[in-house]
Motif scaffolding. Structure first.
Motif, PDB file in Angstrom:
ATOM      1  N   ALA A   8      -0.372  43.144 -29.462  1.00 32.37           N
ATOM      2  CA  ALA A   8       0.184  43.540 -28.162  1.00 32.37           C
ATOM      3  C   ALA A   8       1.061  44.777 -28.307  1.00 32.37           C
ATOM      4  O   ALA A   8       0.990  45.713 -27.501  1.00 32.37           O
ATOM      5  N   ILE A   9       1.881  44.793 -29.373  1.00 32.51           N
ATOM      6  CA  ILE A   9       2.772  45.941 -29.575  1.00 32.51           C
ATOM      7  C   ILE A   9       1.962  47.208 -29.844  1.00 32.51           C
ATOM      8  O   ILE A   9       2.229  48.271 -29.266  1.00 32.51           O
ATOM      9  N   SER A  10       0.953  47.078 -30.705  1.00 32.86           N
ATOM     10  CA  SER A  10       0.180  48.278 -31.035  1.00 32.86           C
ATOM     11  C   SER A  10      -0.576  48.792 -29.818  1.00 32.86           C
ATOM     12  O   SER A  10      -0.604  50.000 -29.552  1.00 32.86           O
ATOM     13  N   LEU A  11      -1.156  47.886 -29.020  1.00 31.94           N
ATOM     14  CA  LEU A  11      -1.852  48.310 -27.805  1.00 31.94           C
ATOM     15  C   LEU A  11      -0.844  48.914 -26.821  1.00 31.94           C
ATOM     16  O   LEU A  11      -1.109  49.924 -26.163  1.00 31.94           O
ATOM     17  N   GLY A  12       0.344  48.302 -26.756  1.00 32.66           N
ATOM     18  CA  GLY A  12       1.394  48.804 -25.879  1.00 32.66           C
ATOM     19  C   GLY A  12       1.779  50.239 -26.223  1.00 32.66           C
ATOM     20  O   GLY A  12       2.030  51.055 -25.332  1.00 32.66           O
ATOM     21  N   VAL A 115     -17.495  53.850 -36.867  1.00 30.01           N
ATOM     22  CA  VAL A 115     -17.256  55.296 -36.913  1.00 30.01           C
ATOM     23  C   VAL A 115     -15.807  55.526 -37.328  1.00 30.01           C
ATOM     24  O   VAL A 115     -14.963  54.638 -37.227  1.00 30.01           O
ATOM     25  N   GLU A 116     -15.558  56.733 -37.799  1.00 27.77           N
ATOM     26  CA  GLU A 116     -14.212  57.103 -38.226  1.00 27.77           C
ATOM     27  C   GLU A 116     -13.347  57.351 -36.988  1.00 27.77           C
ATOM     28  O   GLU A 116     -13.687  58.161 -36.131  1.00 27.77           O
ATOM     29  N   THR A 117     -12.231  56.606 -36.843  1.00 28.24           N
ATOM     30  CA  THR A 117     -11.304  56.840 -35.732  1.00 28.24           C
ATOM     31  C   THR A 117      -9.979  57.345 -36.300  1.00 28.24           C
ATOM     32  O   THR A 117      -9.822  57.449 -37.519  1.00 28.24           O
ATOM     33  N   VAL A 118      -9.036  57.638 -35.402  1.00 26.94           N
ATOM     34  CA  VAL A 118      -7.729  58.126 -35.874  1.00 26.94           C
ATOM     35  C   VAL A 118      -7.011  57.042 -36.673  1.00 26.94           C
ATOM     36  O   VAL A 118      -6.099  57.325 -37.431  1.00 26.94           O
ATOM     37  N   PHE A 119      -7.449  55.780 -36.495  1.00 27.48           N
ATOM     38  CA  PHE A 119      -6.763  54.681 -37.184  1.00 27.48           C
ATOM     39  C   PHE A 119      -7.313  54.443 -38.600  1.00 27.48           C
ATOM     40  O   PHE A 119      -6.633  53.866 -39.433  1.00 27.48           O
ATOM     41  N   SER A 120      -8.563  54.888 -38.832  1.00 28.70           N
ATOM     42  CA  SER A 120      -9.232  54.567 -40.094  1.00 28.70           C
ATOM     43  C   SER A 120      -8.463  55.010 -41.337  1.00 28.70           C
ATOM     44  O   SER A 120      -8.316  54.220 -42.275  1.00 28.70           O
ATOM     45  N   PRO A 121      -7.997  56.282 -41.403  1.00 24.13           N
ATOM     46  CA  PRO A 121      -7.328  56.711 -42.643  1.00 24.13           C
ATOM     47  C   PRO A 121      -6.132  55.829 -42.992  1.00 24.13           C
ATOM     48  O   PRO A 121      -5.904  55.523 -44.154  1.00 24.13           O
ATOM     49  N   ILE A 122      -5.384  55.421 -41.959  1.00 20.31           N
ATOM     50  CA  ILE A 122      -4.192  54.617 -42.216  1.00 20.31           C
ATOM     51  C   ILE A 122      -4.572  53.204 -42.656  1.00 20.31           C
ATOM     52  O   ILE A 122      -3.912  52.612 -43.501  1.00 20.31           O
ATOM     53  N   THR A 146      -0.077  54.493 -36.140  1.00 19.55           N
ATOM     54  CA  THR A 146      -0.605  55.679 -35.465  1.00 19.55           C
ATOM     55  C   THR A 146       0.030  55.820 -34.079  1.00 19.55           C
ATOM     56  O   THR A 146       0.475  56.912 -33.683  1.00 19.55           O
ATOM     57  N   GLY A 147       0.075  54.703 -33.359  1.00 14.06           N
ATOM     58  CA  GLY A 147       0.655  54.716 -32.015  1.00 14.06           C
ATOM     59  C   GLY A 147       2.099  55.172 -32.046  1.00 14.06           C
ATOM     60  O   GLY A 147       2.524  55.997 -31.227  1.00 14.06           O
ATOM     61  N   LEU A 148       2.828  54.660 -33.014  1.00 17.49           N
ATOM     62  CA  LEU A 148       4.238  55.026 -33.147  1.00 17.49           C
ATOM     63  C   LEU A 148       4.374  56.534 -33.362  1.00 17.49           C
ATOM     64  O   LEU A 148       5.198  57.196 -32.733  1.00 17.49           O
TER      65      LEU A 148
END
Lengths: 317, 264
Positions: A8-12, A115-122, A146-148
């Motif tokens: 929830a926090i990450s989606l938020g 697929v590679e997303t912005v979250f994948s590397p982390i 990433t969101g943070l």
């Protein structure tokens, strides 16, 4: 439970970017801009098409931002140059974007699995292995980080931008257009800039959300304005509006709180189909709070002094 | 400094509500003139100021400020030359912004808004000094939101904002009408001082004949969108309410006679 809250926090945090966009129009410009319902999808579509085409996901997210700026420009031109009321301008853009979004994607939805997303590397960072062993969903941690990062960058940018001469003229335009024109500022340009920035952020948020849920769908924007408003209002009520910093922080916390509430009511067994009704009722109650307060106060007053009022105004005739 | 040539403005043209607000208005203000403007309801006082500030385009005629033809310029461009204070204290300032932010917006009147920080340290000192001259205790409240100020304080602040960069023309549109008598007197006193100190050219609309006589070096009376009286110099100095009313009766009486002749 930890995973639910973490999710929830990450989606938020991803929705926080959208919430800041809504805040710009709803609070700073004093316009309820409905075009965001379409722009969110435009951002998701741009990102999805770019990423499935093998492009860098960060550049894809940035492309979404650019597309959003363009959407905001359309709404702004309809409103300022063609003098169509703001609400209607937003609705027109929203409807038009439905077709545009289908054109961008070529179909009603695009999946973003494998697929590679912005979250994948982390997610591939070494310490993630350890978290996974403890039963924590590493994707949520990656989204959280990433969101943070994105939320911090956007907040710092907005704090700077609305502190400049230009940004302060935009804020003043939302306050009092007559005064701003008297100070030699073209209010049309200020409204255009504000709408562009707002929609840019919403589209960027859309691209991030699509990467998070692993698909982009032409329907995903439905009700997003209400979610945005709910987050703005929850943030303001719970976390305050003392300074501009505080407002920006409240927007992020509001978006996160909204997501936690939703996660909890779903966990408590609410039918997912009833979510939008639940959100609408929440927003309606929040918007009506000042009315309730005033009503409560008059009620309290009349309860305190009914006898006095009765005696003083006793009819003599 | 200001020239109005044969200015016409009709509202709701070709409808039952058609109103000829300005009917070939001619006015020439010299540099340093401080003219008070009086006239009944619907005489065209506010319409004249709105025409000068470019709130809407005029139908016919020309408006020149300091020799430059501004007739076709939009409101926000004319603002470069004009300082304006409105009747409604809410209209002159941005409610949700700080006192210093409002002043900073006004200091940049006529300049491009850039990505530089909205307010500098030197400015803050300048604002504090200027606010001190108002004697309203605002110098210690630079970061207060304007919405917290009283009507009188807001009008005084608006006046300061209107004159922060020296305007070629200051337009005061019944700027004390919404204030209580004591506050109104105070704001008028501040207006007088600022106009005198900066040797401004000014137009002040007022409903109060006494104020119109007491302030300024020139008095203009409007009726039906035209100037019917223009008193200046010694005559203005020696003016009293009684002989102003007498003059009005003479002018209005002639008008009345004309109307009667038309009817018969």
């Amino acid at each position: 439970m930890l995973n639910i809250i973490l999710g929830a926090i990450s989606l938020g945090l991803l929705w926080a970017v959208m919430t800041m966009g809504v805040y710009i129009t709803y609070r700073l410009l004093d316009i309820a801009d409905l075009s965001v319902e379409g722009t969110l999808v435009t951002g998701a579509a741009m990102g999805a098409v770019w990423i499935t085409g093998g492009g860098n996901p960060w550049i894809g997210t940035f492309m979404a931002l650019l597309a959003g700026l363009l959407c905001g420009l359309v709404t702004g031109l309809l409103h300022t140059k063609l003098k169509i009321p703001a609400l209607l301008s937003g609705i027109l853009t929203m409807i038009a974007l439905y077709s545009v979004n289908l054109r961008i994607m070529g179909k009603a939805n695009i999946t973003l699995l494998q697929v590679e997303t912005v979250f994948s590397p982390i997610e591939r960072l070494p310490f993630m292995q350890g978290l996974a062993e403890q039963g924590i969903i590493t994707k949520n941690v990656a989204i959280l980080l990433t969101g943070l990062l994105v939320v911090i960058i956007v907040s710092v940018f907005l704090y700077w931008f609305f502190g400049t001469e230009l940004g302060s003229a935009i804020r003043a335009t939302g306050n009092n257009q007559q005064m701003v024109r008297a100070q030699g500022v073209n209010t049309d340009t200020m409204i255009l800039l504000g709408l562009m920035l707002s929609n840019g952020l919403v589209a960027m948020s859309g691209a991030l959300i699509a990467q998070n849920q692993s698909y982009s769908d032409v329907q995903m924007g439905t009700g997003s304005i209400v979610i945005g408003l709910a987050s703005v209002i929850i943030g303001e009520v719970l976390f305050g509006t003392k300074s501009f910093w505080r407002c920006l922080l409240s927007m992020s916390l509001g978006a996160i709180t909204y997501r936690i509430i939703i996660a909890l009511v779903l966990k408590a067994g609410m039918n997912a189909n009833d979510l939008k009704l639940f959100t609408a009722i929440t927003v309606a109650i929040c918007l009506a709070l000042p009315q309730f307060k005033a009503y409560w106060q008059t009620l309290k007053k009349s309860m305190q002094a009914p006898a006095k009022g009765g005696d003083g105004n006793a009819p003599t005739a | 400094m200001l020239q109005l040539h044969n200015v016409h403005k009709t509202f709701n043209a070709n409808s039952v509500n058609e109103k000829h607000a300005l009917n070939g208005l001619n006015l020439h203000l010299n540099a340093g003139d401080f003219a008070t403007v009086i006239g009944g309801n619907g005489a065209g006082k506010s319409t004249m100021l709105n025409a000068i500030s470019g709130v809407w385009p005029i139908d016919q005629g020309q408006i020149l400020i300091d020799g430059e033809n501004v007739t076709k310029l939009p409101e926000y461009k004319r603002a470069t030359y004009l300082g304006r204070v409105f009747q409604d204290p809410m209209l002159g300032t941005a409610t949700n912004m700080e006192i210093q932010e409002n002043l900073a917006l006004a200091l940049r009147r006529g300049k491009r808004r850039t990505l530089r920080w909205r307010i500098t340290h030197q400015e803050r000192d300048q604002y504090r000094e200027l606010l001190k001259t108002l004697d309203l205790g605002l110098e210690n409240r630079l970061t207060s939101k304007v919405g917290l100020l009283s009507g009188g304080q807001r009008q005084a602040l608006t006046l300061l904002m209107a004159t922060l960069t020296r305007p070629k023309l200051l337009l005061l549109d019944e700027h004390t009408a919404a204030l209580d008598p004591k506050t109104a007197a105070k704001v008028l006193e501040i207006s007088d001082r600022i106009i005198a100190e900066n040797q401004l050219t000014a137009l002040m609309v007022t409903q109060n004949l006494r104020d119109a006589i007491k302030h300024g070096n020139r008095l203009i009376m409007l009726k039906d969108g035209q100037i019917i009286l223009d008193i200046s110099g010694e005559e203005k100095k020696n003016l009293t309410v009684e002989n102003l009313l007498a003059k009005f009766a003479v002018v209005a009486g002639e008008e009345l006679a004309n109307d009667r002749m038309l009817l018969s």
